[in-house]
Design an enzyme around this catalytic site. Structure first.
Site, short mmCIF file in Angstrom:
data_model
loop_
_atom_site.label_atom_id
_atom_site.label_comp_id
_atom_site.label_asym_id
_atom_site.label_seq_id
_atom_site.Cartn_x
_atom_site.Cartn_y
_atom_site.Cartn_z
N ASP A 34 -35.02 -57.54 40.13
CA ASP A 34 -35.40 -56.91 38.87
C ASP A 34 -34.17 -56.16 38.35
O ASP A 34 -33.15 -56.12 39.01
CB ASP A 34 -36.58 -55.94 39.06
CG ASP A 34 -36.41 -55.08 40.29
OD1 ASP A 34 -35.26 -54.71 40.59
OD2 ASP A 34 -37.41 -54.78 40.96
N ASP A 51 -32.69 -52.52 36.68
CA ASP A 51 -32.89 -51.11 36.35
C ASP A 51 -31.82 -50.73 35.33
O ASP A 51 -30.72 -51.28 35.35
CB ASP A 51 -32.71 -50.24 37.60
CG ASP A 51 -33.73 -50.59 38.67
OD1 ASP A 51 -34.87 -50.93 38.31
OD2 ASP A 51 -33.36 -50.57 39.86
N ASP A 81 -27.03 -44.23 46.57
CA ASP A 81 -26.86 -44.31 48.02
C ASP A 81 -25.54 -44.96 48.45
O ASP A 81 -24.69 -44.33 49.06
CB ASP A 81 -28.08 -44.97 48.70
CG ASP A 81 -28.57 -46.23 48.01
OD1 ASP A 81 -27.90 -46.71 47.08
OD2 ASP A 81 -29.62 -46.75 48.42
#
Ligand code: ATP
Ligand code: MG
Length: 462
Positions: free
Chosen positions: A79, A81, A155
């Site tokens: 997907d 973002d 991260d």
């Protein structure tokens, strides 16, 4: 003067890290997407329209995270973002179909047709007044900030790339492009501190390592074993989400190996702890591991073929070895098979839920699969026909075949059901049932489940 001009030209050159001097510390390296392997046609039209909408309204907007990473690797992103400097309310005002969601992390879902794009506002770096628990876990993260701050709080370096599909440019604040090229997973910042802020990042290391086949940087890997217990403080729903992501990553088997190597499974998959515990007898352990490995390998295979997978089936498989041991223990203590199975299920589900609760809907799917299992062994009379009509037959049958493949049941039981299921002829089915009466394996007679002691490899397995 000329030097200055040359310097500023150099800063605009693709791939240049503008890192000298304090004022430029936060400038990213800039790459042309097509130069680093991105095919902009692979960005979904919904993501492009979201970026376009935001930029036309005067905001910054980029595709960010896994989408950019996967595009660079030539993988099809799961997907997309989008990250922006618009606040959630501003985002919501720009798009007709947009919803605000989340509490710990407020974001906007922008919908185009069947596709949903997650839009998040650039987050500020951790700050002193941030709400944390006693172990340093950040409880809320809704302070908005600059783009470079947003990059620093992501991260891994490979997850902190920003791609503008309109100009085909990548902004790289943490050498993510270099790390992707070197196939290296590296935590941004101080790894131990980042794990304390959010212990789920430890699971993410193992997920990405397994999924991408990347090497993990030593400093990123080192603190994990010692911090594993921090997973106990993560809210159940979050842990559950991350486990599901891991199981559906297409590399569940490898990820599980990583989890067990680092002792993380104890804190997130308690059902496996029972199976993997060294005090479990060698043969039992091996049978259980074989079963789980097979279930995960099948799941990975289905994902590779873009087939749908059922989370209920997955949890049914993960919990099954423990249930099966308990079932056999109760039976050998004299409890009848079906009540013994019911009792075993309730006991193991309780052990699981003491760790974190699997959603009720998923557990009820799993229960159906488990409870159907003894019915596959009773085929006489109308039993086989009744089972075939069960709306959940297909899943129960697949689960049976998994047990057969794992060596838990005799293969002729599986063969019989394959024959019974695959024919459309009523007469053929009647013949199959009639044959049972003649064979030594009468479907109404004694059950034919394999005993642990009958497994040939049992004696030598560790
Ligand atoms: P996938 O392809 O599995 O979706 P992903 O990298 O997109 O991988 P997501 O969970 O969708 O993973 O998260 C999107 C992005 O948000 C990440 O790439 C990362 O930049 C950031 N992110 C997600 N979880 C964390 C976290 N726990 N800590 C810091 N940054 C995170
Ligand atoms: Mg993602």
């Amino acid at each position: 003067m000329i030097k200055k001009l040359l310097r500023s030209l150099a800063r605009l050159a693709p791939g240049h890290k503008a890192g000298h001097g304090r004022a430029l510390k936060h400038d990213p390296s800039i790459y042309k997407g097509s130069r680093v392997g991105i095919d902009r046609r692979m960005v979904s039209s919904a993501a492009v329209r979201t970026v376009e909408g935001l930029q036309h309204a005067g905001f910054k907007a980029f595709v960010v995270g896994g989408g950019v990473r996967d595009l660079m690797l030539g993988l099809r992103p799961k997907d997309f973002d989008v990250a922006t400097d618009a606040t959630p309310e501003e985002v919501q005002r720009i798009f007709r179909r947009a919803r605000l969601i989340g509490r710990r992390f407020r974001i906007v879902h922008v919908m185009f047709g069947p596709e949903t794009i997650e839009v998040s506002t650039f987050r500020a770096l951790a700050h002193e007044n941030q709400e944390t628990d006693a172990h340093g876990r950040v409880l809320r993260d809704n302070t908005f900030g600059e783009q470079h701050e947003d990059a620093s709080r992501r991260d891994f370096t490979i997850n902190a790339l920003y791609y503008d599909p309109l100009s085909d440019t990548v902004l790289d604040y943490h050498h993510g492009v270099k790390d992707i090229q070197a196939r290296c997973l590296r935590m941004i910042g101080h790894p131990e501190q980042r794990y304390r802020e959010d212990p789920v990042r430890m699971l993410r290391v193992l997920r990405f390592q397994a999924k991408l086949g990347f090497k993990v940087d030593d400093k990123t890997l080192a603190p994990i074993r010692g911090l594993a217990a921090l997973l106990e403080n993560v809210p159940e729903a979050r842990l559950f989400d991350e486990i599901v992501k891991m199981l559906c990553s297409g590399a569940a088997l490898r990820a599980l190996e990583g989890l067990t190597d680092f002792g993380l499974h104890r804190h997130c998959l308690p059902m496996l702890e029972m199976v993997l515990d060294p005090s479990t007898k060698g043969a039992d352990r091996k049978a259980a591991l074989d079963f789980v490995r097979l279930a995960l390998a099948n799941t990975d295979e289905r994902i590779a073929q873009a087939k749908p997978i059922s989370i209920g089936f997955l949890f049914a498989s993960l919990l099954w070895p423990a249930i099966r041991f308990e079932w056999q223990r109760l039976e050998s203590g004299g409890v009848k098979p079906v009540p013994a199975l019911h009792e075993a299920i309730e006991e193991i589900v309780e052990v699981q839920n003491a760790g974190y609760s699997v959603q009720k809907r998923i557990l009820s799917d799993a229960r159906e699969l488990w409870l159907m299992q003894p019915r596959f062994e009773k085929r006489g009379g109308g039993a086989a026909f009744r089972l075939l009509e069960n709306p959940r037959f297909r899943a129960g049958f697949d689960f049976l075949l998994l047990r057969v493949e794992a060596g838990e049941l005799d293969s002729d039981l599986g063969q019989w059901w394959i024959a019974f299921e695959s024919t459309d002829s009523h007469d053929e089915r009647l013949t199959l049932i009639a044959d049972l009466a003649h064979s030594s394996s009468a479907g109404t007679g004694p059950r034919r489940r394999r005993r642990r002691s009958r497994r040939p490899e049992a004696a030598s397995a560790q």
